[in-house]
Motif scaffolding. Sequence first.
Motif, PDB file in Angstrom:
ATOM      1  N   ASP A 178       0.854  -1.221  -0.021  1.00 46.41           N
ATOM      2  CA  ASP A 178       0.113   0.133   0.035  1.00 46.41           C
ATOM      3  C   ASP A 178       1.010   1.065   0.159  1.00 46.41           C
ATOM      4  N   VAL A 179       0.190   2.524   0.116  1.00 48.20           N
ATOM      5  CA  VAL A 179       1.101   3.814  -0.291  1.00 48.20           C
ATOM      6  C   VAL A 179       1.809   3.776   0.926  1.00 48.20           C
ATOM      7  N   ALA A 180       1.345   3.481   2.367  1.00 56.61           N
ATOM      8  CA  ALA A 180       2.293   3.804   3.537  1.00 56.61           C
ATOM      9  C   ALA A 180       3.491   2.758   3.499  1.00 56.61           C
ATOM     10  N   GLU A 181       3.267   1.418   2.957  1.00 56.02           N
ATOM     11  CA  GLU A 181       4.396   0.678   2.825  1.00 56.02           C
ATOM     12  C   GLU A 181       5.394   0.945   1.880  1.00 56.02           C
ATOM     13  N   LEU A 182       4.803   1.684   0.780  1.00 57.99           N
ATOM     14  CA  LEU A 182       5.753   1.938  -0.350  1.00 57.99           C
ATOM     15  C   LEU A 182       6.732   3.045   0.338  1.00 57.99           C
ATOM     16  N   ARG A 183       6.199   3.824   1.039  1.00 61.42           N
ATOM     17  CA  ARG A 183       6.798   5.110   1.547  1.00 61.42           C
ATOM     18  C   ARG A 183       7.955   4.648   2.502  1.00 61.42           C
ATOM     19  N   CYS A 184       7.694   3.459   3.267  1.00 61.10           N
ATOM     20  CA  CYS A 184       8.794   3.023   4.467  1.00 61.10           C
ATOM     21  C   CYS A 184       9.813   2.502   3.115  1.00 61.10           C
ATOM     22  N   THR A 218      12.624  -1.891  18.577  1.00 58.30           N
ATOM     23  CA  THR A 218      13.484  -1.063  19.463  1.00 58.30           C
ATOM     24  C   THR A 218      13.600   0.377  19.234  1.00 58.30           C
ATOM     25  N   LEU A 219      13.145   0.586  18.043  1.00 55.71           N
ATOM     26  CA  LEU A 219      13.404   2.125  17.616  1.00 55.71           C
ATOM     27  C   LEU A 219      12.463   3.007  18.279  1.00 55.71           C
ATOM     28  N   PRO A 220      12.711   4.161  18.255  1.00 51.09           N
ATOM     29  CA  PRO A 220      11.603   5.281  18.823  1.00 51.09           C
ATOM     30  C   PRO A 220      10.535   5.329  17.733  1.00 51.09           C
ATOM     31  N   GLU A 221       9.314   5.143  18.318  1.00 53.62           N
ATOM     32  CA  GLU A 221       8.328   5.147  17.518  1.00 53.62           C
ATOM     33  C   GLU A 221       7.845   6.709  16.891  1.00 53.62           C
ATOM     34  N   ALA A 222       7.580   6.594  15.561  1.00 54.74           N
ATOM     35  CA  ALA A 222       7.195   7.823  14.831  1.00 54.74           C
ATOM     36  C   ALA A 222       5.672   7.923  14.707  1.00 54.74           C
ATOM     37  N   PRO A 223       5.230   8.975  14.500  1.00 56.68           N
ATOM     38  CA  PRO A 223       3.572   9.370  14.318  1.00 56.68           C
ATOM     39  C   PRO A 223       3.265   8.267  13.057  1.00 56.68           C
ATOM     40  N   ALA A 224       2.145   7.212  13.127  1.00 56.32           N
ATOM     41  CA  ALA A 224       1.924   6.590  12.289  1.00 56.32           C
ATOM     42  C   ALA A 224       1.188   7.178  11.045  1.00 56.32           C
ATOM     43  N   ARG A 225       1.569   6.770   9.761  1.00 53.25           N
ATOM     44  CA  ARG A 225       0.833   7.291   8.723  1.00 53.25           C
ATOM     45  C   ARG A 225       0.059   6.493   7.773  1.00 53.25           C
ATOM     46  N   PRO A 226      -0.892   5.745   8.180  1.00 55.58           N
ATOM     47  CA  PRO A 226      -1.428   4.756   7.526  1.00 55.58           C
ATOM     48  C   PRO A 226      -1.931   5.239   6.057  1.00 55.58           C
ATOM     49  N   ASP A 227      -2.023   4.492   5.062  1.00 52.14           N
ATOM     50  CA  ASP A 227      -2.610   4.707   3.875  1.00 52.14           C
ATOM     51  C   ASP A 227      -2.692   3.334   3.160  1.00 52.14           C
ATOM     52  N   PRO A 228      -3.890   2.890   3.291  1.00 47.08           N
ATOM     53  CA  PRO A 228      -4.479   1.528   2.714  1.00 47.08           C
ATOM     54  C   PRO A 228      -4.486   1.559   1.112  1.00 47.08           C
ATOM     55  N   ARG A 229      -4.322   2.541   0.389  1.00 41.37           N
ATOM     56  CA  ARG A 229      -4.537   2.586  -1.076  1.00 41.37           C
ATOM     57  C   ARG A 229      -3.494   1.682  -1.683  1.00 41.37           C
ATOM     58  N   PRO A 230      -3.645   1.108  -2.690  1.00 46.82           N
ATOM     59  CA  PRO A 230      -2.704   0.448  -3.567  1.00 46.82           C
ATOM     60  C   PRO A 230      -1.472   1.264  -3.809  1.00 46.82           C
ATOM     61  N   ALA A 231      -0.110   0.948  -4.003  1.00 51.99           N
ATOM     62  CA  ALA A 231       0.826   1.866  -4.017  1.00 51.99           C
ATOM     63  C   ALA A 231       0.899   2.451  -5.326  1.00 51.99           C
ATOM     64  N   TRP A 232       0.068   2.013  -6.306  1.00 51.86           N
ATOM     65  CA  TRP A 232       0.062   2.429  -7.594  1.00 51.86           C
ATOM     66  C   TRP A 232      -0.697   3.762  -7.855  1.00 51.86           C
ATOM     67  N   THR A 233      -1.319   4.050  -6.784  1.00 50.97           N
ATOM     68  CA  THR A 233      -2.154   5.387  -6.872  1.00 50.97           C
ATOM     69  C   THR A 233      -1.206   6.631  -6.496  1.00 50.97           C
ATOM     70  N   VAL A 234       0.034   6.392  -6.283  1.00 49.38           N
ATOM     71  CA  VAL A 234       0.960   7.519  -6.108  1.00 49.38           C
ATOM     72  C   VAL A 234       1.436   7.926  -7.532  1.00 49.38           C
ATOM     73  N   LEU A 235       0.866   7.114  -8.748  1.00 51.31           N
ATOM     74  CA  LEU A 235       1.210   7.646 -10.221  1.00 51.31           C
ATOM     75  C   LEU A 235      -0.046   8.464 -10.503  1.00 51.31           C
ATOM     76  N   THR A 236       0.380   9.251 -11.741  1.00 50.54           N
ATOM     77  CA  THR A 236      -0.529   9.945 -11.960  1.00 50.54           C
ATOM     78  C   THR A 236      -1.258   8.994 -13.115  1.00 50.54           C
ATOM     79  N   ASP A 237      -2.629   9.091 -12.953  1.00 51.49           N
ATOM     80  CA  ASP A 237      -3.467   8.117 -14.018  1.00 51.49           C
ATOM     81  C   ASP A 237      -2.947   6.719 -14.247  1.00 51.49           C
ATOM     82  N   PRO A 238      -2.931   5.926 -13.113  1.00 52.37           N
ATOM     83  CA  PRO A 238      -2.284   4.392 -13.130  1.00 52.37           C
ATOM     84  C   PRO A 238      -2.987   3.821 -14.201  1.00 52.37           C
ATOM     85  N   ALA A 239      -4.413   3.651 -14.408  1.00 52.17           N
ATOM     86  CA  ALA A 239      -4.895   3.100 -15.536  1.00 52.17           C
ATOM     87  C   ALA A 239      -4.512   3.297 -16.974  1.00 52.17           C
TER      88      ALA A 239
END
Length: 631
Positions: free
Chosen positions: A138-144, A304-325
Amino acid sequence: MRGSVRGGLAVLSLVLFPVVVLAPGLGGVLAGVAIGHRTGLVVAILSLAALLVLGLALVRALRTRLPAPKGPALTRQAHPALWRLVDELAARARTRPPDVIVLVGEVEAAVRDDARVLGLRQGRRYLVIGLPLLAGLDVAELRCVLAHELGHYAGARPGLLAVSYRGAETLRLIVSRVDRGPTRWILGAYAWVYAVVSRSPNRAQELRADEYSVAAAGRAIATSALRKTTTLRPLWQSYGDRFLRLPPLAERTPDVLLGFRLFLGHPAQRRLVTELEPTALGTRPGSRFDGHRSARQRIERIATLPEAPARPDPRPAWTVLTDPARTIPVAEERLYFKAEPGPRTTWGEIVQLSGATSATRGAALLARAGRESGVAPNGTLGELLTAVQHGRIDRLMRPLLDESADPELLRHSARERLAVLLGDVVVCALLAQRRVHHELDWGRGWVVTGPEGVLDVARLVTPAVRDPESVPRLAQRLTVMGVPLDFGRGSAGSHGEVGRMHVVVGVAPEVVAFKRNWDVLIHDDGLLLVPLTASRHLAGAVGRSESARRKRIARLLRHGTAQLIDRPGARWLPMATMLGGERKSYLTGGGKVALRFAGGDTATLRTQDDDAYDELARFLDTVPRPQGAAR
C-alpha cells in the motif's frame, strides 16, 4: 565514530585498489631485473606481459559504471505526487533526491548512483521501483521502502559510509563481469578483502536506513513493509511462471499488475505466505558485499526504535502515479512483452484461449509421434490407447525423445511425457465438442471445467499409462464422457512443434551452468550447451570482446547442431525430458532460468546479459505444461 573509522578504511582500500592490482606484475618485473641473467630476463618478460594484462583489466575496472536501469522513466512533470513523496523522504535523509525514477519489472526498490572510479566519484542517481511492488504494497508501505533506500545515502554531504556503500556496489559489478583467469583471482581476492573491511560500515548504513524507514511511517508499517517485500519475490516468480507465459499463447494482452493483485488475494497464496515467511525472514543475503541482516533480525531491531507518528494509507501503491489506468498498461507492455501479444482482454479469456492452444499443440505432437513411430498410423485416440495397452510406449515416444540420454531416464521420461500429451488429446477432443473449457484459477493457474465440474485430466489418464491393463477401463470411461475414440488431431502445422531436425531458434552466449561457462544454442526441441574454449578465457582476462563473441557464435552456427552435439564436453538438454521451471531477472542485467527434468534432476542457467536471459526465458515459455487441475 567506529563506523566512520571503518568507513575510512573501506574508502582507503578503494584508493589503493590500482596499486594492489598492478603490484604482482610490477613486483615480478623488478624481481627479474634484480635476478639478472637469462632467468631474470624470462621472469621480467613474463611479468611485463602480466602487467600489461592487469593494466588493461584495471583500466576496464576503473571505467566500470553501474548500468542505467532499463525501464520507463517517471518524470516530474508527469508524476508530481510521486516526486513530492521522494523529495520529502530525501530531505528527511539529508541526501540529494534522484535524478531519474525508473520502473522495472521485478520485485525491487533501490537507489543507484552511476558512480565512477570504483564509486569514489558521484554520478547520476537513479531510483528504481519494481512494478510488482505497486501491486503488493500500500502507499504507506511503499513510503517506508523508499525511505529505506534513500537512507543508504543519508548525510548532508557524500560521507565515508555512503562512499563505502557505493564502492561495494561497483566492485560487485566489476567482479561479476570478469571471466576466469589470473585477473579474476586477483580481483576476487581483493573483493573479498574489501568485503571484510566494508562489512561493518555497510551494515551501519543499513541500520541507519531502517531508522529512516521507521521515521517515515512508524514501526508497525515498517515491519509490515519488510515482511511483505521478503515474501513478494517468490510469489512474483510463481505468478510469472504460471501466468505470464499465457498471453503469447492466447495472442492477447492482459492487465499484469491487476492480475498479480488478484493472485496475491487468493487463499492459496495467503497459505503459501504462511509457509514461506519463517524461512524467508531468517535467510541472510548470500552476497559477501551485502550489509543486510536477516529480515527477522531487522524486525527485532525495528521494534526497539523510537516510535514515529503512524501514517497509514491503505490505498494500493500504484495510486502514487498519475492516471495509473493509463501509465501502468504502457509500462507493462514495455517490461513484460517485447511486442504486444494482441488485443487487451481479461485474464479469464486469456486462460481459455491459451489452454485450448496448449492442448491443441500437445495433441498434434502426440498424433505425429504415433504416425512416425508406426504404432498409431492415423494418430487417433483409439490407436494411441491400443499402443499403450500393448506395451509400445517406448516406441510411440521415441520420435520425441533424445536417444543419447540415459535409458532409464528415457523410460521414466517417456511415461511422464505421454501422460501429459495423452491428457492434451482428451481435453482437445472435449473442447472440439464444447463439453469443457479452461477456467481461470488464481490458486492453480487453470482448471478444465465441464458439466460435472472440474475434470482432473492427470488423475484420469496417468493410471492407464502406469498400468496398461487399466487401459480398457479408461477407454470405457472416455466413451461414457462422450470422447470419441476415433478423434485425431493433425500435424502441428504452424505451431512448429519439435522433431528431430533440431532447429536453432536462438542463442544465449556465455551462460554459467553445471559450474562451467557455455555458449547455449536454443533449439525448438532442447538446449545445446557448448563449452567455451581456453582462448576465450584468455581473451576474458582483459574483458569481454563483442567482436570475438560474434565470430565464435557464427562459427558454431556454421558447424551445425549434429556436429556440435558430438563435440567433446557438449551437453544436450532435450525439451522432452523437461517438466517446466522458473526464471528470475537480475537488476544489474541478465538473470537465471532453473529447469526441472523428469526424474527430479534440475539445471540452473545464469547469464549477465539481458538478451541471453530473454532468449532462455522464451524457451522456458515453450516447454509444455500438464493439463488439468494440478497446474
